[in-house]
Design an enzyme around this catalytic site. Structure first.
Site, PDB file in Angstrom:
ATOM      1  N   GLU A  58      16.562  17.183 -16.179  1.00  0.00           N
ATOM      2  CA  GLU A  58      16.158  17.945 -14.991  1.00  0.00           C
ATOM      3  C   GLU A  58      16.106  19.414 -15.396  1.00  0.00           C
ATOM      4  OE1 GLU A  58      15.257  17.505 -11.604  1.00  0.00           O
ATOM      5  OE2 GLU A  58      15.225  19.689 -11.743  1.00  0.00           O
ATOM      6  N   ASP A 108       6.698  15.895  -9.603  1.00  0.00           N
ATOM      7  CA  ASP A 108       5.928  16.870  -8.807  1.00  0.00           C
ATOM      8  C   ASP A 108       4.444  16.508  -8.870  1.00  0.00           C
ATOM      9  OD1 ASP A 108       8.354  18.041  -8.446  1.00  0.00           O
ATOM     10  OD2 ASP A 108       7.975  19.807  -9.684  1.00  0.00           O
TER      11      ASP A 108
HETATM   12  C1  LIG Z   1      10.369  15.541  -6.218  1.00  0.00           C
HETATM   13  S1  LIG Z   1      11.819  15.689  -7.158  1.00  0.00           S
HETATM   14  C2  LIG Z   1      12.346  13.987  -7.394  1.00  0.00           C
HETATM   15  C3  LIG Z   1      13.776  13.886  -7.789  1.00  0.00           C
HETATM   16  C4  LIG Z   1      14.285  12.441  -8.007  1.00  0.00           C
HETATM   17  N1  LIG Z   1      13.564  11.785  -9.077  1.00  0.00           N
HETATM   18  C5  LIG Z   1      14.147  11.658  -6.738  1.00  0.00           C
HETATM   19  O1  LIG Z   1      13.276  10.799  -6.660  1.00  0.00           O
HETATM   20  O2  LIG Z   1      14.930  11.907  -5.811  1.00  0.00           O
HETATM   21  C6  LIG Z   1      11.189  16.103  -8.753  1.00  0.00           C
HETATM   22  C7  LIG Z   1      12.285  16.654  -9.659  1.00  0.00           C
HETATM   23  O3  LIG Z   1      11.769  16.787 -10.958  1.00  0.00           O
HETATM   24  C8  LIG Z   1      12.121  18.071 -11.473  1.00  0.00           C
HETATM   25  N2  LIG Z   1      11.049  18.395 -12.409  1.00  0.00           N
HETATM   26  C9  LIG Z   1       9.743  18.583 -12.120  1.00  0.00           C
HETATM   27  N3  LIG Z   1       9.024  18.775 -13.229  1.00  0.00           N
HETATM   28  C10 LIG Z   1       9.915  18.699 -14.253  1.00  0.00           C
HETATM   29  C11 LIG Z   1       9.790  18.791 -15.662  1.00  0.00           C
HETATM   30  N4  LIG Z   1       8.589  19.001 -16.225  1.00  0.00           N
HETATM   31  N5  LIG Z   1      10.896  18.674 -16.408  1.00  0.00           N
HETATM   32  C12 LIG Z   1      12.111  18.464 -15.852  1.00  0.00           C
HETATM   33  N6  LIG Z   1      12.302  18.349 -14.515  1.00  0.00           N
HETATM   34  C13 LIG Z   1      11.216  18.464 -13.742  1.00  0.00           C
HETATM   35  C14 LIG Z   1      12.172  18.970 -10.264  1.00  0.00           C
HETATM   36  O4  LIG Z   1      12.977  20.101 -10.490  1.00  0.00           O
HETATM   37  C15 LIG Z   1      12.769  18.028  -9.222  1.00  0.00           C
HETATM   38  O5  LIG Z   1      14.169  18.048  -9.227  1.00  0.00           O
END
Ligand SMILES: C[S@@+](CC[C@H](N)C(=O)[O-])C[C@H]1O[C@@H](n2cnc3c(N)ncnc32)[C@H](O)[C@@H]1O
Length: 197
Positions: A58, A108
């Site tokens: 994360e 995302d």
């Molecule tokens: C929409 S949230 C989903 C979190 C979790 N997977 C859930 O379903 O509850 C997307 C997460 O991915 C993280 N994130 C997005 N792009 C990322 C990347 N390239 N590398 C690491 N983390 C990332 C964001 O900070 C966020 O916490």
């Protein structure tokens, strides 16, 4: 490296691959969640599967700190967190062919056309996943975004070394934080899984 008082891995170097034998007390199959957010899914899954090791990746400190807090509260020896960007983690930190599974839940969606190049699951991703997965390893995907889901299925369909499969019911039954939120709003979510040969 991480210890039981801090489940977040303190990276000594970001150009050397992780030493998995040093990270976990037991050598067991490894599963990785990319973009694990507050790690609710991973903490629950690691609790149910003590015979596996888990890494949550994360980029936001506030979120991955919750993996540490929740995991220690649950007494989990099989869970670690790495604060870093997911593609970088796959390319530079994870030892090749070391993961039995990659979980990518509600990445995302970058809905604006001009931002789509930021999506994690793009045409380069299946090759990255293949290099990360052990033989027979699986990529599990979930999203609420129909356009992103179509892109996911297209890029995986183009990779002959990854075969579509069903998500096991036990796994599908563990909902993530974002999924719970979508479910409560009546928003339909989609899932897919692909096994590496
Ligand atoms: C929409 S949230 C989903 C979190 C979790 N997977 C859930 O379903 O509850 C997307 C997460 O991915 C993280 N994130 C997005 N792009 C990322 C990347 N390239 N590398 C690491 N983390 C990332 C964001 O900070 C966020 O916490």
């Amino acid at each position: 490296m991480a210890d039981q008082n801090n489940l977040l891995v303190q990276l000594a170097s970001i150009v050397e691959r992780l030493n998995l034998a040093e990270l976990f007390p037991k050598p067991q199959p490894l599963e990785v969640e990319l973009g694990c957010g507050d790690a609710s899914f991973l903490v629950e899954y690691a609790r149910r599967k003590p015979e596996r090791n888990f890494i949550g990746v994360e980029r936001l400190l506030g979120r991955i700190s919750k993996l540490d807090r929740k995991g220690r509260r649950a007494g989990l020896a099989n869970l670690r967190g790495v604060r870093i960007e997911s593609s970088y983690f796959l390319q530079h930190l994870l030892p090749p062919h070391s993961a039995a599974a990659l979980h990518i839940y509600f990445p995302d969606p970058w809905p604006k056309k001009k931002h789509r190049r930021h999506r994690l699951i793009n045409e380069s991703f299946p090759a990255l996943a293949r290099a990360a997965l052990a033989p027979g390893g699986v990529v599990y995907l979930r999203t609420d975004d129909t356009d992103y889901f179509q892109q996911m299925t297209e890029v995986f369909a183009a990779s002959s070394e990854l075969q579509k499969m069903e998500t096991p019911q036990e796994l599908a039954g563990i909902v993530t934080d974002f999924e719970r939120d979508f479910n409560s709003k009546g928003i339909h979510t989609l899932r897919a899984a692909y096994r590496s040969s």
